[in-house]
Design a protein around this motif. Sequence first.
Motif, PDB file in Angstrom:
ATOM      1  N   GLY A 103       8.499   2.091  16.513  1.00  0.00           N
ATOM      2  CA  GLY A 103       7.211   2.530  15.828  1.00  0.00           C
ATOM      3  C   GLY A 103       7.524   2.312  14.212  1.00  0.00           C
ATOM      4  N   LEU A 104       6.154   2.386  13.565  1.00  0.00           N
ATOM      5  CA  LEU A 104       6.261   2.208  12.155  1.00  0.00           C
ATOM      6  C   LEU A 104       5.863   3.441  11.552  1.00  0.00           C
ATOM      7  N   ARG A 105       6.675   4.074  10.373  1.00  0.00           N
ATOM      8  CA  ARG A 105       6.141   5.227   9.772  1.00  0.00           C
ATOM      9  C   ARG A 105       5.735   4.731   8.342  1.00  0.00           C
ATOM     10  N   ILE A 106       4.387   4.820   8.116  1.00  0.00           N
ATOM     11  CA  ILE A 106       3.822   4.533   6.786  1.00  0.00           C
ATOM     12  C   ILE A 106       3.534   5.706   6.054  1.00  0.00           C
ATOM     13  N   HIS A 109      13.003   4.828  15.856  1.00  0.00           N
ATOM     14  CA  HIS A 109      12.945   4.616  17.353  1.00  0.00           C
ATOM     15  C   HIS A 109      12.966   5.830  18.354  1.00  0.00           C
ATOM     16  N   LYS A 110      13.113   7.024  17.837  1.00  0.00           N
ATOM     17  CA  LYS A 110      13.115   8.527  18.547  1.00  0.00           C
ATOM     18  C   LYS A 110      12.018   9.183  18.105  1.00  0.00           C
ATOM     19  N   LEU A 111      11.854  10.094  19.351  1.00  0.00           N
ATOM     20  CA  LEU A 111      10.740  10.845  19.364  1.00  0.00           C
ATOM     21  C   LEU A 111      10.616  11.911  18.144  1.00  0.00           C
ATOM     22  N   HIS A 112      11.838  12.315  17.984  1.00  0.00           N
ATOM     23  CA  HIS A 112      11.927  13.521  16.795  1.00  0.00           C
ATOM     24  C   HIS A 112      11.636  12.650  15.299  1.00  0.00           C
ATOM     25  N   GLU A 113      12.010  11.529  15.502  1.00  0.00           N
ATOM     26  CA  GLU A 113      11.602  10.507  14.088  1.00  0.00           C
ATOM     27  C   GLU A 113      10.167  10.552  13.952  1.00  0.00           C
ATOM     28  N   LEU A 114       9.527  10.387  15.061  1.00  0.00           N
ATOM     29  CA  LEU A 114       7.906  10.255  15.081  1.00  0.00           C
ATOM     30  C   LEU A 114       7.500  11.609  14.772  1.00  0.00           C
ATOM     31  N   GLU A 115       8.083  12.539  15.167  1.00  0.00           N
ATOM     32  CA  GLU A 115       7.506  14.036  14.699  1.00  0.00           C
ATOM     33  C   GLU A 115       7.553  14.480  13.231  1.00  0.00           C
ATOM     34  N   SER A 116       8.904  13.997  12.824  1.00  0.00           N
ATOM     35  CA  SER A 116       8.988  14.020  11.308  1.00  0.00           C
ATOM     36  C   SER A 116       8.184  13.291  10.516  1.00  0.00           C
ATOM     37  N   ALA A 117       7.837  11.912  11.048  1.00  0.00           N
ATOM     38  CA  ALA A 117       6.939  11.188  10.237  1.00  0.00           C
ATOM     39  C   ALA A 117       5.683  11.528   9.874  1.00  0.00           C
ATOM     40  N   ILE A 118       4.931  12.382  11.058  1.00  0.00           N
ATOM     41  CA  ILE A 118       3.477  12.684  10.887  1.00  0.00           C
ATOM     42  C   ILE A 118       3.790  14.136  10.153  1.00  0.00           C
ATOM     43  N   CYS A 148       5.572  14.970   7.735  1.00  0.00           N
ATOM     44  CA  CYS A 148       5.609  14.893   6.366  1.00  0.00           C
ATOM     45  C   CYS A 148       4.722  14.107   5.517  1.00  0.00           C
ATOM     46  N   GLY A 149       3.589  14.020   6.303  1.00  0.00           N
ATOM     47  CA  GLY A 149       2.293  13.150   5.599  1.00  0.00           C
ATOM     48  C   GLY A 149       2.339  11.688   6.025  1.00  0.00           C
ATOM     49  N   GLY A 150       3.015  11.133   7.145  1.00  0.00           N
ATOM     50  CA  GLY A 150       3.135   9.742   7.154  1.00  0.00           C
ATOM     51  C   GLY A 150       2.212   9.517   8.337  1.00  0.00           C
ATOM     52  N   VAL A 151       1.924   8.100   8.460  1.00  0.00           N
ATOM     53  CA  VAL A 151       1.110   7.673   9.627  1.00  0.00           C
ATOM     54  C   VAL A 151       2.006   6.709  10.468  1.00  0.00           C
ATOM     55  N   ALA A 152       1.738   7.288  11.856  1.00  0.00           N
ATOM     56  CA  ALA A 152       2.812   6.491  12.779  1.00  0.00           C
ATOM     57  C   ALA A 152       1.961   5.617  13.574  1.00  0.00           C
ATOM     58  N   VAL A 153       2.549   4.336  13.490  1.00  0.00           N
ATOM     59  CA  VAL A 153       2.009   3.125  14.178  1.00  0.00           C
ATOM     60  C   VAL A 153       3.003   2.799  15.522  1.00  0.00           C
ATOM     61  N   LEU A 154       2.167   2.832  16.380  1.00  0.00           N
ATOM     62  CA  LEU A 154       3.016   2.457  17.760  1.00  0.00           C
ATOM     63  C   LEU A 154       1.970   1.336  18.473  1.00  0.00           C
ATOM     64  N   ILE A 155       2.943   0.451  18.914  1.00  0.00           N
ATOM     65  CA  ILE A 155       2.318  -0.798  19.710  1.00  0.00           C
ATOM     66  C   ILE A 155       2.868  -0.543  21.080  1.00  0.00           C
ATOM     67  N   ASP A 156       1.745  -0.811  22.000  1.00  0.00           N
ATOM     68  CA  ASP A 156       2.269  -0.745  23.465  1.00  0.00           C
ATOM     69  C   ASP A 156       2.908  -2.104  23.672  1.00  0.00           C
ATOM     70  N   ILE A 212       0.727  -1.403   0.047  1.00  0.00           N
ATOM     71  CA  ILE A 212      -0.128   0.048   0.022  1.00  0.00           C
ATOM     72  C   ILE A 212       0.881   1.361  -0.026  1.00  0.00           C
ATOM     73  N   ALA A 213       1.806   1.326   0.686  1.00  0.00           N
ATOM     74  CA  ALA A 213       2.828   2.334   1.126  1.00  0.00           C
ATOM     75  C   ALA A 213       4.149   1.996   1.632  1.00  0.00           C
ATOM     76  N   GLU A 214       5.029   2.807   1.225  1.00  0.00           N
ATOM     77  CA  GLU A 214       6.467   2.524   1.839  1.00  0.00           C
ATOM     78  C   GLU A 214       6.265   2.803   3.419  1.00  0.00           C
ATOM     79  N   THR A 215       7.134   1.713   4.097  1.00  0.00           N
ATOM     80  CA  THR A 215       7.122   1.891   5.493  1.00  0.00           C
ATOM     81  C   THR A 215       8.314   1.647   6.033  1.00  0.00           C
ATOM     82  N   THR A 216       8.903   2.420   7.122  1.00  0.00           N
ATOM     83  CA  THR A 216      10.146   2.424   7.774  1.00  0.00           C
ATOM     84  C   THR A 216       9.957   2.387   9.336  1.00  0.00           C
ATOM     85  N   GLU A 217      11.050   2.083   9.955  1.00  0.00           N
ATOM     86  CA  GLU A 217      10.884   1.896  11.280  1.00  0.00           C
ATOM     87  C   GLU A 217      11.769   3.005  11.964  1.00  0.00           C
TER      88      GLU A 217
END
Length: 546
Positions: free
Chosen positions: A160-163, A136-145, A147-155, A129-134
């Motif tokens: 996390g995963l950036r889609i 581990h840091k908070l700034h990577e999560l911020e950059s992911a969302i 830039c138009g990405g969906v961040a997937v976090l699992i308890d 469906i879309a490109e996915t990358t992994e």
Amino acid sequence: MANYIKKPGAISMSFFKKKSRKTEPASVQKELPQKTDNSKLLDKDLERNLATIKHLYGNSSDLVIRKIRSGEDNKLYVGLIYLDGLIDIQMMEDLMAAFMFQLKDNQVTDGSLEKEDLAKLIESTSIPIAETTEFHKLHELESAINCGGVAVLIDGLISGLRINACGWKERGVTESSTENVVRGPKESFTETLRTNTSLVRRKIKHASLRIEELQVGKITKTDIAIVHIEGITNEKIVEEVRNRINRIEIDSILESSYIEELIEDKTYTPFPTLYNTERPDVIAAGLLEGRVAILVDGTPFVLLAPALFTHFFQSAEDYYQRWDIATLLRMLRVLAFFVSLLGPSLYIALINFHQEMLPTTLLIDLAAQREGVPFPAVIEALLMEVTLEILREAGLRLPKAIGQTVSIVGALVIGQTAVEAGIVSATMVIVVSITAISNFILPSYSMAISIRILRFAFIIFAATFGLFGIAIGLFFLTLHLCSLRSFGVPFMTPIAPFVNEDQKDTLWRLPTWKRYTRPRLVSKENSIRESEGTGQNIQFGKRSEG
């Protein structure tokens, strides 16, 4: 070429230097709000991660957080984070459907599937469906969302995963509004960086085309792409461009003019030392000559370096017409350049200081026209030039439906009324009008603005010293032009210094089959662009000299 490239350490610009900041007292520092440390790793607890994101974005209304619980005793806890308006809704729905399908799987329901394996499973099902990358840091999560990405976090997981599901609204590829041509491609760049790089790729279908992306701007984090052709572009120029951009420390980059002003060799000059265009064919031609293109996300105007003085007299259509027609048009632009620069000043010098150079009949007519004018010629010229600049700016700022009408009608009415009122002479109105029209012939808007500024300086020189003052102004203008450099390359190349091999495409243009070499001071890696004699005429199966 090494003599023309500045060493990175030799550039000392004030905006590249880190300014020392005064340390606030401890009492004041304690009162300041504590900012989130974006460099820290993600927490295993999903709720803590979600709370951190909410605090980071201040509960913004466009921040969307979806929570999904599944598995045995709802032990499986998944969070989806994205910004509304930056993602493709249809793609998001497809992702949700894929997630729900995986969560309803028997292995997930009975809890036999580990969370790490579930993350890998989600990643594998999201790839189609879309490109996915992994991350581990908070700034990577911020950059992911951001830039138009969906961040997937699992308890329970510290990763996390950036889609990549970006899908914001963008302007389509349309015809250029500032560089119109009669013959040639009609497409132009847009405000989306990836669309612009694809337009360049369509022109240059070769694996040696290099696109290097980086981010500039502490707050805006604007994406910038440095484009060149490996094997053709001089690597020292590419390295110089990269170093200058990397040394920029600024909060925001909103347009390519920010980059242009921050990396140019000399700031205090009216002349542009970087070429900007919104035409992909112009950028492709520049890359094939060995230049470097700088694309900035959010603007259709792309920078081209190094830029030379002769480039600003060349139009894309010159290469789509016959060589003799292109040469005639370039000569016309050179003539228009001098008319736009020296038109009013020459008239003032002849009227005030050198009347003997005019024919007697013309001198009598000019004296009769100026008989009732209360102002000297220099005041007339300044008054008309300022009025023309006001009308020009008013026409640009007004809506298109009435902008041109107001500028044209305003110029006609004000000019005729001023002559009838005896404020200015009719000849001065003609001189200023021809000067303004000549300024519009120049293909580059940035060079045309430079001429408009220098025109006022030459008017003052002519009113003070006559033709001698104009000669002094031209002398200092030539010295200034010869002192300029664009990324180490002399601005007046190949005129000064004179390069005989590069005279094929300067203020005139030879046939295409004659221009088989690239500019010598720009590209020394691969100077031959075609086999010599390629364009010789073929008649009756025999090759003869063209």
